[in-house]
Write a protein that holds these residues in place. Structure first.
Motif, PDB file in Angstrom:
ATOM      1  N   THR A  21       0.770  -1.450   0.202  1.00  0.00           N
ATOM      2  CA  THR A  21       0.127   0.151   0.384  1.00  0.00           C
ATOM      3  C   THR A  21       0.946   0.856  -0.326  1.00  0.00           C
TER       4      THR A  21
ATOM      5  N   LYS B 237      -8.386   3.312  -1.131  1.00  0.00           N
ATOM      6  CA  LYS B 237      -6.935   2.853  -1.831  1.00  0.00           C
ATOM      7  C   LYS B 237      -5.951   3.234  -1.298  1.00  0.00           C
ATOM      8  N   TYR B 238      -5.605   4.016  -0.188  1.00  0.00           N
ATOM      9  CA  TYR B 238      -4.623   4.481  -0.417  1.00  0.00           C
ATOM     10  C   TYR B 238      -4.350   4.622   1.442  1.00  0.00           C
TER      11      TYR B 238
ATOM     12  N   GLU C  97      -7.203  11.742  -7.633  1.00  0.00           N
ATOM     13  CA  GLU C  97      -7.294  10.900  -7.891  1.00  0.00           C
ATOM     14  C   GLU C  97      -6.600  10.358  -9.438  1.00  0.00           C
TER      15      GLU C  97
ATOM     16  N   ASP D 149      -3.226   8.349 -10.654  1.00  0.00           N
ATOM     17  CA  ASP D 149      -3.320   6.961 -10.986  1.00  0.00           C
ATOM     18  C   ASP D 149      -2.526   7.317 -12.172  1.00  0.00           C
TER      19      ASP D 149
END
Ligand SMILES: NC(=O)c1ccc[n+]([C@@H]2O[C@H](COP(=O)([O-])OP(=O)(O)OC[C@H]3O[C@@H](n4cnc5c(N)ncnc54)[C@H](OP(=O)(O)O)[C@@H]3O)[C@@H](O)[C@H]2O)c1
Length: 296
Positions: free
Chosen positions: A3, A26-27, A209, A213
């Protein structure tokens, strides 16, 4: 998969709170702020950190070694900055240096800047236009951008303008001021001679975000598809939320006698971020998103 750790400053602020809720799935987000909002739960719990204190900043970096820093913390009260320039520079630029001093080359630094780096004589502006701030707030934010350019090439700078979100309680949101005033039957004076393309904070969080990505770096402008005066935007808010537009009095900026100058013809062209795949919406679409969110 390992992560990625993200240090999110200003996590209790208007943008920070929405970013935190978006990114924590996600993080490994480490949310920090000088203040904590009332409600705190689990992984969304905000740690106290004053970014103007180098030792506090070093401690946080030693403990978490973030791979990404997203700096939304700022002194955002424009007239407050004009009246207290020392604090404005300490929070808006010197603190960025404190954070940068702890970042190694592999750490991506995301800085949220502002259209106030321009004086508003020739907007809307693109990323290639030369900044020329006419307020302490704008100058201090430009100084932070310049620090990044000098010291840390692995960075992403995003400039939004007139940031707003669905919360009627956000103190830094133009929408919240208009909505709560009209809802409470309070008459307000709104300027007709400041033009921008307001940025809906949830759209900005989606954009951030998306940028993470795709590992976007460099400078990007972000705002709505259309340009409006503050007065026109206030009328649009009244219309969408069925509030009394008669309470909105049109006035000129000069009549307000504010401490800091404001950019008049501002606004941020979004061609660059759109070419990179970022999505842009109109103010009407964003206000209807708020309406839809409230009715579910
Ligand atoms: N709001 C707008 O219209 C607008 C427009 C263009 C660009 N921006 C930029 O967008 C970013 C986010 O703005 P926002 O609307 O989310 O602002 P905000 O709601 O004022 O959030 C900023 C947060 O940073 C905190 N902070 C202040 N000093 C700090 C310090 N020394 N250490 C740690 N945290 C500190 C603030 O705490 P306190 O509340 O206690 O000060 C607040 O929680 C900022 O960089 C701003 O310059 C905002």
């Amino acid at each position: 998969m390992q992560t990625v750790t993200v240090l999110l400053t200003g996590a209790a602020g208007q943008l920070g709170q929405i970013l935190l809720k978006k990114l924590y799935r996600k993080y490994e987000v480490i949310p920090v702020d000088i203040v904590r909002p009332g409600v705190q739960d689990g992984r969304l719990k905000i740690h106290l950190l004053d970014i103007t204190e180098p030792r506090q900043v070093q401690k946080v970096f030693s403990k978490y070694s973030p791979a990404i820093v997203i700096n939304t913390a700022a002194m955002t009260h424009v007239d407050g900055c004009e009246l207290d320039p020392d604090t404005a520079y300490r929070v808006n630029s010197k603190a960025v240096e404190n954070l940068l001093d702890c970042c190694d080359e592999s750490c991506l630094f995301v800085q949220i800047s502002t259209d106030y780096v321009f004086d508003g004589k020739a907007g809307p502006y693109s990323e290639s236009d030369t900044p020329c701030p006419n307020s302490v707030y704008g100058k201090s934010k430009l100084e932070s951008e310049n620090l990044l350019r000098e010291k840390h090439s692995y960075s992403l700078i995003i400039r939004p303008n007139v940031l707003y979100n669905a919360s009627p309680r956000s103190s830094a949101s133009f929408f919240a001021w208009i909505y709560t005033s009209l809802k409470n039957n309070v008459s307000i004076n709104v300027v007709t001679d400041q033009v921008s393309n307001p940025t809906y904070a949830p759209d900005l969080t989606e954009l951030i975000e998306y940028a993470l990505d795709r590992e976007l770096t460099g400078l990007y402008h972000y705002g709505s598809r259309n340009y409006v005066s503050r007065y026109e935007f206030a009328l649009e808010i009244a219309d969408v939320f069925a509030l009394p537009a008669s309470l909105i009095n049109p006035i000129k900026t000069a009549e307000l006698g504010q401490a800091a100058a404001r950019p008049a013809h501002s606004g941020l062209k979004t061609d660059k971020i759109e070419a990179a795949g970022g999505r842009v919406h109109s103010t009407g679409e964003c206000l209807h998103k708020i309406l839809a969110e409230w009715s579910t």
